[in-house]
Design an enzyme around this catalytic site. Structure first.
Site, PDB file in Angstrom:
ATOM      1  N   LYS A  17       0.844  -1.189   0.000  1.00 54.74           N
ATOM      2  CA  LYS A  17       0.000   0.000   0.000  1.00 54.74           C
ATOM      3  C   LYS A  17       0.878   1.237   0.000  1.00 54.74           C
ATOM      4  CE  LYS A  17      -4.425   1.196   2.068  1.00 54.74           C
ATOM      5  NZ  LYS A  17      -5.386   0.869   3.148  1.00 54.74           N
ATOM      6  N   HIS A  32      -8.730 -11.622   3.528  1.00 56.05           N
ATOM      7  CA  HIS A  32      -8.287 -10.628   4.513  1.00 56.05           C
ATOM      8  C   HIS A  32      -8.355 -11.178   5.934  1.00 56.05           C
ATOM      9  CE1 HIS A  32      -6.913  -6.545   4.971  1.00 56.05           C
ATOM     10  NE2 HIS A  32      -7.727  -6.357   5.979  1.00 56.05           N
ATOM     11  N   ARG A  51      -5.093 -12.489   6.992  1.00 52.00           N
ATOM     12  CA  ARG A  51      -4.171 -11.417   7.417  1.00 52.00           C
ATOM     13  C   ARG A  51      -4.442 -11.050   8.875  1.00 52.00           C
ATOM     14  NH1 ARG A  51      -1.060  -6.885   5.719  1.00 52.00           N
ATOM     15  NH2 ARG A  51      -1.833  -4.850   6.378  1.00 52.00           N
ATOM     16  N   HIS A  56       1.621  -1.309   7.828  1.00 57.12           N
ATOM     17  CA  HIS A  56       0.757  -0.194   8.205  1.00 57.12           C
ATOM     18  C   HIS A  56       1.570   1.096   8.262  1.00 57.12           C
ATOM     19  CE1 HIS A  56      -2.387  -2.945  10.339  1.00 57.12           C
ATOM     20  NE2 HIS A  56      -2.572  -2.886   9.038  1.00 57.12           N
ATOM     21  N   TYR A  87      -5.488  -4.294  17.208  1.00 59.13           N
ATOM     22  CA  TYR A  87      -5.150  -5.616  17.727  1.00 59.13           C
ATOM     23  C   TYR A  87      -4.879  -5.606  19.230  1.00 59.13           C
ATOM     24  CZ  TYR A  87      -5.004  -6.952  12.871  1.00 59.13           C
ATOM     25  OH  TYR A  87      -5.348  -7.191  11.569  1.00 59.13           O
TER      26      TYR A  87
END
Length: 274
Positions: free
Chosen positions: A159, A218, A221, A244, A253
């Site tokens: 990303k 996903h 992941r 991230h 998390y």
């Protein structure tokens, strides 16, 4: 599309270097508002914006469009274009724990895959690969043979076009090699191929994980990240592995971590049973 919107799209493409999917989403959302308003975004007042977006009931969809509009307003303000001076507040969305699967569940499902042909070996390897790498499905599907360096995966198309390295478990690499050796298209550059030898699509990958696990790619992941957090991994290490940009994204998390701590206390502390 107005010239201001064209300038914004060029800015997030060239200067911000956002991912192609993000750029496409911004362009789609903002041009859609502009078309419905029949005027440039810089000429739209807040009343008209809410009138256009007021019918959207899904809070996540609404927030995505408002976030895109806010980014555009900020861009216009910094470049001294005429625009609204205020930003729109986003709807509050409850923080849900990411859906994840325990490794035992994944193992049980993997055992049901028929690996007598190369397609079954591919499905088995793909699921293991996603769980072992924590990669986004978009990152996984563009991976090529040259991206496997020993026991590491080089993710070149992350990303925001950021590159990172993640370790891959031996079991996942072994499954990958077994699939490749049985495939009639083993000389193709992409790791994941369909039955015609073409790169596997996102839809096909979704069908594979849905068929065997009942979840999207996903979720694997999330399962990867959750396993690391419950195993005691540092949050910043998990952030790096997931790619991230902000630690805030990874902090969801910590809810999993807190839940696990609470369950541990309830199970083992003597006062929890009084």
């Amino acid at each position: 599309m107005s010239k201001e919107l064209e300038a914004f799209i060029e800015y997030i493409t060239v200067i911000k270097a956002l991912s192609p999917r993000t750029i496409e989403a911004y362009a789609h959302d903002l041009s859609g508002i502009e078309q419905l308003a029949a005027k440039s975004l810089t000429q739209i007042d807040s009343t008209l914006v809410f009138k256009i977006l007021g019918s959207i009931t899904n809070k996540r969809t609404l927030n995505r469009k408002l976030s895109a509009f806010n980014s555009f307003l900020d861009f216009c303000h910094r470049n001294r274009f005429d625009s609204l001076s205020t930003k729109f507040s986003l709807s509050k969305i409850p923080k849900n724990l990411p859906k994840y699967l325990p490794f035992e569940t994944i193992q049980s499902s993997l055992a049901l895959i028929d690996r007598s042909d190369w397609i079954g070996l591919r499905d088995y390897a793909l699921i293991l690969f996603l769980y072992a790498s924590g990669s986004r499905i978009s990152e996984c599907l563009v991976a090529q043979e040259g991206d496997i360096e020993g026991e590491w995966l080089r993710i070149r198309h992350g990303k925001g076009e950021k590159e990172r390295y993640v370790p891959i478990a031996q079991e996942a690499l072994k499954a990958l090699r077994a699939y490749q050796e049985s495939s009639p298209y083993h000389n193709r550059p992409h790791l994941w191929l369909n039955y015609r030898g073409e790169p596997l699509s996102r839809i096909s990958a979704f069908k594979i994980t849905q068929k065997y696990l009942g979840v999207s790619p996903h979720a694997l992941r999330h399962s990867y990240a959750t396993a690391l957090i419950l195993g005691g991994a540092d949050l910043r290490v998990v952030q790096e592995l997931l790619g991230h940009a902000s630690l805030l994204t990874t902090q969801i998390y910590t809810h999993v971590q807190k839940q696990n701590l609470q369950e541990t206390v309830l199970k083992h502390h003597p006062m929890a049973h009084s």
